[in-house]
Design an enzyme around this catalytic site. Structure first.
Site, short mmCIF file in Angstrom:
data_model
loop_
_atom_site.label_atom_id
_atom_site.label_comp_id
_atom_site.label_asym_id
_atom_site.label_seq_id
_atom_site.Cartn_x
_atom_site.Cartn_y
_atom_site.Cartn_z
N CYS A 132 84.56 39.70 25.23
CA CYS A 132 85.32 40.34 26.31
C CYS A 132 86.59 39.62 26.73
O CYS A 132 87.51 40.27 27.23
CB CYS A 132 84.43 40.60 27.52
SG CYS A 132 83.81 39.13 28.34
N MET A 133 86.70 38.31 26.59
CA MET A 133 87.93 37.66 27.08
C MET A 133 88.43 36.53 26.19
O MET A 133 89.32 35.78 26.57
CB MET A 133 87.77 37.19 28.53
CG MET A 133 86.60 36.28 28.82
SD MET A 133 86.98 34.55 28.55
CE MET A 133 85.66 34.08 27.44
N MET B 16 89.95 44.47 29.14
CA MET B 16 89.39 44.68 27.80
C MET B 16 90.34 45.40 26.86
O MET B 16 90.27 45.23 25.64
CB MET B 16 88.08 45.44 27.88
CG MET B 16 86.99 44.72 28.63
SD MET B 16 86.65 43.06 28.03
CE MET B 16 87.46 42.07 29.27
N LYS C 164 78.90 48.92 43.68
CA LYS C 164 77.90 48.01 43.12
C LYS C 164 77.63 46.85 44.07
O LYS C 164 76.49 46.43 44.24
CB LYS C 164 78.39 47.49 41.76
CG LYS C 164 78.50 48.57 40.69
CD LYS C 164 78.90 48.02 39.34
CE LYS C 164 80.34 47.54 39.31
NZ LYS C 164 81.32 48.62 39.48
N GLY D 53 85.45 40.35 33.34
CA GLY D 53 84.39 41.29 33.70
C GLY D 53 83.12 40.66 34.18
O GLY D 53 82.25 41.35 34.71
N GLN D 54 82.96 39.33 34.02
CA GLN D 54 81.71 38.68 34.39
C GLN D 54 81.95 37.65 35.50
O GLN D 54 83.05 37.10 35.59
CB GLN D 54 81.09 38.00 33.17
CG GLN D 54 80.75 38.98 32.06
CD GLN D 54 80.01 38.33 30.92
OE1 GLN D 54 78.80 38.12 30.98
NE2 GLN D 54 80.73 38.02 29.86
#
Length: 798
Positions: free
Chosen positions: A171-172, A346, A86, A383-384
């Site tokens: 998510c967190m 996650m 990516k 994840g971000q």
């Protein structure tokens, strides 16, 4: 396997070869001079990658106003010149054919009509003036630090409204509550260097080979140098990470709590826990009645008695993990000669007992003494790109204020009001609605208690990510008084249902600052212009604030009557709300340096903005030295590196919830999940990501190479289940849960291999919405939903 080879295989050969040919440049502050052949006319500068929370730095090559080349940044400590698939394609994410380029307003017939920005700003201001208390802001860990800070100040300092929450709640959030209830303050104590020093790395329900491949490659690279590093994969399905692990422990969904308690039990029973560490630096905790995040103090003997039943045999019965493997884990943690690092993401966070399992894994490290030394660390991954820097540090959560403060604390509110120069009492003491409650209210008729009537969404796609879409998202679209505003770069499952769509600038089309998973704050400058009439999210917030100010809205004035977002240059106000003047000054720098004032209370100190311009990021706390330089901190709470540990103490948890410098070791019992397979729904269903795509695929599905590599979602099944049901590989099947139905192709013996009775579906595909299936049950403390387990049934079609 060598690290570079690992990444080249995980990416595509064409991308890697193309990146290897890229030159790096000459005169930009972030450019890397190299002897490589220069690409004529290309200017290079630094930026962190746009995607996950690893925070890899890239070199961005621009020419004639476009990004034309990408390379890994050789000067970046995070990735040392390497990228994943990516990352090598991140520049192409800017140039999908369907970029949003002008504001669009839904018409009565459901079509969209282009409108001016002035009209769009008026519409938003009208909604706020009509019902400011019913207005909510929904962002994400993709907000940059200045963007999130502007949104936070706009809502809590301007509207006196705490209904602001991020998709990072999904998510967190459990990692946050886990850290705070253990150490009294959020975010990991260690850093990525733990991966270079550990003897054992344990994956607690995560798959870093695909989700964080650059970090995982640091472990693989060590093996190529002849170092021994043991990988233990604790998971509910085999993944690419499993292929590199010496041990794979397959556990029944939700039973990770039993496994962690089993380790704690054996450490005490065998006497292999670190007695000296525990006596000096730890206390014990259990749940109070009624339940609270900080619980109640208990004694060591009470703790010992509580976990006494978690014998290897008992844990094996609950988890399905053989007793000998529970003993192996206890042997590992009980060995003081080993350095042990735990990683999770996650799998532990998207969990109705997410706070509890986070507490337990921290507790295993604390009880065993595997803490506070390089290579010994419990570390959550995000994840971000700025889930840490923006959501957790700026505090864009319904209950939070910047710098680790909370709205319920009177002194914290006073701090915020002083920095923002707003009247006393402006910041509301009542927490706003968390994500699930926010969208539930938005989808409930007003006359039935649904008091949120307007939501502004930026940098996220809740139409594809909210759990139980049929309950939390779809009903609002049928209620005439509910109004959805969406700022985004591409059409999404959310924009297609929006009432007002605003086109946004993306990544290097604007200035930015983010914070990654190891507390590293990273800065970049705008390099190219956004397309059409797309504009920065931060500008959008300030422009709405100014529209309200010009109408006389009291909340957009500070206590001296000046504009809440006033920016001055040489003593004169710069009209940054005017898009033509927005880049006359560096608004990011002004907002960031104001936000810095919040960061010292919880020892999250940041350097001035200008320092980050010449750095590949710095890990906080960043403390000024006597010679005027700024020193980052790699390892918190440890005297050899953390400047805030008092002299004479080896370890100090200086924000301890017990007020005595101690971390908390929690007893958290195993409890059954809210939904389990039964006769009607006999399968476990898990959702997640894939290597090629990021989150909902809004950007990565616009990259031709990534879309071609993984064009659609699928359902993984065990071949035995498929054989029994006469389902062949690639056959379309129907997956049903109590909430919805999805039809998609079955994949047998793919890259992931679930056990018998288990399914896996990735959620990147906007044409196959996995959130139609997932349940909205959430952790009682973090309010984070469980996307990793629910009951499902598979049916043949035709």
């Amino acid at each position: 396997m060598k690290r570079r080879l690992f990444l080249e295989q995980a990416a595509m050969a064409t991308a890697t070869l193309a990146a290897a040919r890229l030159a790096r440049g000459q005169d930009a502050p972030g450019a890397v001079p190299t002897p490589q052949t220069q690409l004529k006319g290309v200017t290079w500068d630094k930026a962190p990658c746009r995607f996950c929370g690893t925070g890899c730095h890239v070199q961005v090559g621009t020419k004639q106003g476009k990004v034309v080349a990408i390379a890994g940044d050789q000067l970046a400590d995070v990735n040392k010149g390497l990228l994943c698939v990516k990352g090598y394609h991140v520049g192409l994410a800017l140039y999908g054919r369907d970029r949003l380029k002008r504001p669009l307003l839904r018409q009565p017939d459901g079509s969209y009509k282009g409108i001016t920005w002035d009209k769009a700003l008026d519409i938003i201001a009208d909604r706020i003036e009509t019902n400011a208390k019913g207005f909510a802001f929904y962002g994400s860990g993709q907000w940059t630090i200045p963007e999130g800070y502007a949104a936070q100040k706009f809502m809590k300092g301007g509207l006196a409204n705490n209904h602001i929450d991020p998709n990072a709640r999904l998510c967190m959030a459990s990692a946050v509550t886990g850290f705070i209830s253990t150490y009294g303050v959020d975010e990991p104590a260690g850093c990525y260097e733990d991966l270079d020093k550990c003897d054992v790395c344990i994956m607690w329900g995560n798959n870093p080979a695909e989700m964080h491949p650059v970090l995982f490659s640091r472990l693989i690279d060590r093996r190529s140098r002849g170092e021994k590093v043991t990988i233990i994969d604790i998971g509910t399905r085999r993944t690419r990470t499993t292929e590199y692990a010496q041990h794979y422990l397959q556990f029944n969904p939700h039973s990770d709590l039993a496994i962690a308690n089993g380790i704690l039990h054996l450490l005490i029973k065998r006497g292999t826990y670190d007695k000296a560490f525990v006596e000096k630096y730890c206390a014990f905790r259990a749940q109070s009645s009624p339940p609270t995040l900080n619980g109640k103090a208990i004694t060591f003997d009470e703790f010992k008695k509580s976990i006494d039943k978690y014998t290897p045999a008992y844990v094996a019965k609950i988890s399905g993990v053989p007793a000998k493997d529970i003993e192996m884990l206890a042997d590992t943690f009980g060995n003081p000669k080993l350095k042990v690092t735990s990683l999770w993401c996650m799998g532990m966070n998207q969990h109705t007992r997410g706070t509890a399992i986070n507490n337990l894994v921290h507790g295993v490290h604390l009880l065993s003494g595997h803490f506070g030394k390089p290579g010994d660390a419990p570390t959550s991954l995000t994840g971000q790109p700025s889930a840490c820097g923006t959501v957790r540090e700026v505090g864009t959560l319904a209950h939070a204020l910047p710098g680790g403060r909370v709205v319920a604390n009177a002194q914290h509110r006073k701090d915020a009001e002083a920095i923002w120069n707003v009247p006393s009492g402006r910041v509301d003491s009542k927490p706003g609605y968390h994500t699930v409650k926010m969208w539930e209210s938005f989808s409930t008729p007003t006359d039935k208690g649904g008091d949120i009537d307007t939501i502004w969404v930026q940098v996220t796609n809740p139409g594809q990510t909210l759990p139980n879409r049929a309950k939390l998202f779809e009903p609002s679209r049928k209620l005439k008084d509910k109004f959805l505003i969406v700022s985004d770069v591409y059409p999404t499952a959310t924009t297609r249902e929006a009432d007002l769509i605003l086109p946004s600038a993306m990544w290097v089309e604007k200035n930015g600052v983010v914070g990654n998973s190891e507390r590293r704050t990273q800065q970049w400058f705008k390099m190219v212009d956004p397309p059409g009439d797309a504009r920065d999210d931060c500008w959008q917030i300030i422009a709405v604030a100014r529209r309200l100010f010009d109408r006389g809205y009291a909340g957009m004035k500070d206590k001296d009557g000046r504009f809440l977002f006033r920016v001055e240059e040489d003593g004169k106000e710069v009209p940054v709300w005017d898009w033509k003047r927005y880049y006359d000054v560096n608004v990011d720098q002004r907002l960031f340096d104001e936000y810095r004032k919040f960061t010292r209370k919880k020892h999250k100190d940041l350097a001035p903005y200008a320092v980050y311009v010449t750095e590949r990021g710095l890990r906080w706390p960043v403390v000024e030295q006597k010679d005027g330089t700024w020193r980052e901190t790699k390892f918190r709470f440890a005297s050899f590196d953390d400047p805030y540990v008092k002299k004479g103490r080896e370890i100090e948890f200086y924000h301890s919830t017990s007020g005595d410098g101690r971390a908390q070791i929690w007893f958290r019992p195993y409890e059954d999940p809210p939904e389990k397979p039964d006769v009607q729904y006999p399968f476990w269903l898990c959702t997640g990501r894939v290597l090629e795509h990021w989150h909902t695929g809004t950007m990565t599905m616009r990259v031709p190479q990534l879309r071609a590599a993984m064009p659609e979602a699928y359902v993984e099944m065990h071949p035995a289940d498929a054989s029994r049901m006469r389902i062949s590989n690639g056959e379309k099947v129907r997956v049903r849960t109590r909430r919805g139905t999805l039809e998609l192709k079955a994949w047998l013996d793919g890259r992931g291999r679930p056990p018998v009775g288990s399914l896996f579906i990735p959620f990147f595909d906007e044409t196959l919405l996995a959130n139609q299936l997932t349940l909205e049950d959430y952790d009682p403390f973090s309010k984070q939903p469980d996307y990793k387990k629910c009951a499902a049934v598979v049916e043949r079609i035709g």
